[in-house]
Design an enzyme around this catalytic site. Sequence first.
Site, PDB file in Angstrom:
ATOM      1  N   ASP A  66       0.824  -1.200   0.000  1.00  0.00           N
ATOM      2  CA  ASP A  66       0.000   0.000   0.000  1.00  0.00           C
ATOM      3  C   ASP A  66       0.861   1.255   0.000  1.00  0.00           C
ATOM      4  O   ASP A  66       2.082   1.185   0.173  1.00  0.00           O
ATOM      5  CB  ASP A  66      -0.947   0.005   1.214  1.00  0.00           C
ATOM      6  CG  ASP A  66      -0.309  -0.558   2.487  1.00  0.00           C
ATOM      7  OD1 ASP A  66       0.940  -0.545   2.581  1.00  0.00           O
ATOM      8  OD2 ASP A  66      -1.035  -1.000   3.377  1.00  0.00           O
ATOM      9  N   ASP A 135      -7.830  -2.837  14.110  1.00  0.00           N
ATOM     10  CA  ASP A 135      -9.219  -3.025  13.672  1.00  0.00           C
ATOM     11  C   ASP A 135      -9.357  -4.198  12.702  1.00  0.00           C
ATOM     12  O   ASP A 135     -10.393  -4.378  12.077  1.00  0.00           O
ATOM     13  CB  ASP A 135      -9.758  -1.739  13.023  1.00  0.00           C
ATOM     14  CG  ASP A 135      -8.981  -1.333  11.765  1.00  0.00           C
ATOM     15  OD1 ASP A 135      -8.044  -2.066  11.359  1.00  0.00           O
ATOM     16  OD2 ASP A 135      -9.315  -0.282  11.177  1.00  0.00           O
ATOM     17  N   HIS A 137      -7.541  -4.744   9.918  1.00  0.00           N
ATOM     18  CA  HIS A 137      -7.202  -4.545   8.500  1.00  0.00           C
ATOM     19  C   HIS A 137      -5.916  -5.291   8.138  1.00  0.00           C
ATOM     20  O   HIS A 137      -5.050  -5.492   8.998  1.00  0.00           O
ATOM     21  CB  HIS A 137      -7.088  -3.049   8.142  1.00  0.00           C
ATOM     22  CG  HIS A 137      -5.923  -2.319   8.727  1.00  0.00           C
ATOM     23  ND1 HIS A 137      -6.045  -1.145   9.441  1.00  0.00           N
ATOM     24  CD2 HIS A 137      -4.585  -2.558   8.697  1.00  0.00           C
ATOM     25  CE1 HIS A 137      -4.853  -0.714   9.817  1.00  0.00           C
ATOM     26  NE2 HIS A 137      -3.949  -1.555   9.379  1.00  0.00           N
ATOM     27  N   GLU A 142      -9.739  -1.675   5.235  1.00  0.00           N
ATOM     28  CA  GLU A 142     -10.382  -1.367   6.501  1.00  0.00           C
ATOM     29  C   GLU A 142     -11.674  -2.174   6.654  1.00  0.00           C
ATOM     30  O   GLU A 142     -12.190  -2.727   5.664  1.00  0.00           O
ATOM     31  CB  GLU A 142     -10.696   0.137   6.554  1.00  0.00           C
ATOM     32  CG  GLU A 142      -9.468   1.036   6.451  1.00  0.00           C
ATOM     33  CD  GLU A 142      -8.631   1.067   7.742  1.00  0.00           C
ATOM     34  OE1 GLU A 142      -8.710   0.128   8.546  1.00  0.00           O
ATOM     35  OE2 GLU A 142      -7.884   2.040   7.915  1.00  0.00           O
TER      36      GLU A 142
HETATM   37  C1  F6R Z   1       1.430  -1.604   6.051  1.00  0.00           C
HETATM   38  C2  F6R Z   1       0.207  -2.363   6.167  1.00  0.00           C
HETATM   39  C3  F6R Z   1      -0.630  -2.338   7.402  1.00  0.00           C
HETATM   40  C4  F6R Z   1       0.163  -2.701   8.652  1.00  0.00           C
HETATM   41  C5  F6R Z   1      -0.749  -2.648   9.870  1.00  0.00           C
HETATM   42  C6  F6R Z   1      -0.004  -2.956  11.141  1.00  0.00           C
HETATM   43  O1  F6R Z   1       1.992  -1.788   4.778  1.00  0.00           O
HETATM   44  O2  F6R Z   1      -0.135  -2.994   5.246  1.00  0.00           O
HETATM   45  O3  F6R Z   1      -1.688  -3.255   7.251  1.00  0.00           O
HETATM   46  O4  F6R Z   1       0.699  -3.977   8.505  1.00  0.00           O
HETATM   47  O5  F6R Z   1      -1.325  -1.388   9.968  1.00  0.00           O
HETATM   48  O6  F6R Z   1       0.934  -1.962  11.365  1.00  0.00           O
HETATM   49  P1  F6R Z   1       2.083  -2.164  12.441  1.00  0.00           P
HETATM   50  O7  F6R Z   1       2.902  -3.298  11.993  1.00  0.00           O
HETATM   51  O8  F6R Z   1       2.844  -0.875  12.435  1.00  0.00           O
HETATM   52  O9  F6R Z   1       1.393  -2.420  13.744  1.00  0.00           O
END
Ligand code: F6R
Length: 260
Positions: A66, A135, A137, A142
Amino acid sequence: MEVIIADDLELATLVADAVERLVRSESAPVLGLATGSSPLSVYDELTRRHEQDGLSFSSVRGFMLDEYVGLPASHPQSYHNVIDTEFVSRVDFADGAVQGPDGMADDLVAASADYDHAIAEAGGVDLQILGIGTDGHIAFNEPGSSLSSRTRVKTLANQTRIDNARFFDGEVDRVPQHCLTQGLGTIMEARHLVLIATGGHKAEAVHQMVEGPISSMWPATVMQMHPHATVLVDDSAASRLQLGDYYRQTYASKLDKERF
Ligand code: F6R
């Protein structure tokens, strides 16, 4: 879905082992790269293996999950820049071998379609590294995301912007509202999904992902439908798992622990 409960160091070692096996066995391996905190220890371990054991990424292609919309690649928090700092520039990827969705494109719809096309042209992702949001995702899909979605523009949930404010000096308003993200359908086409979650703040999302009903309200539950998904969690992230003891027992008695 295989669930492995271990400490952070062991999780990083196991994921790095899987990446190393892939990189050493395939002539043109394709890695899916997540940003965020969860994979950092894996990238550190892969960098160590590159420096000390000669593990080379020169034939590897990488696709990011992303990207924020509206942050130029040079912005310190653009995912392009983050993955470059955390991993890509520390090893020996060829120039341009790692790409992400173009969040600066004039036509974000066309850029999204182009991105899915580029992944397919590369032969698809062999091993996709994932983290999970509080959440539920994965990538930036989301709650409410279509379980068969493709790469597209998404609006970040407030919770995600709050969670990510730590990368923007704690200022939620500076976290972009939009992103381009691989869809759940796109991610599900990767041949092996490897998700890492650590910390008690991920415990509910991990419980839902592994043991909850499949629902767009907890997007990571789509992984229950994947034929080869591995979830690696520490004790805190595993603390709400109903079958935690069973997962521990299963892994302890696994015949070939190296393989997952
Ligand atoms: C980032 C991504 C997000 C993160 C998620 C967890 O490329 O795809 O889905 O993996 O927000 O973030 P962290 O690892 O910082 O807790």
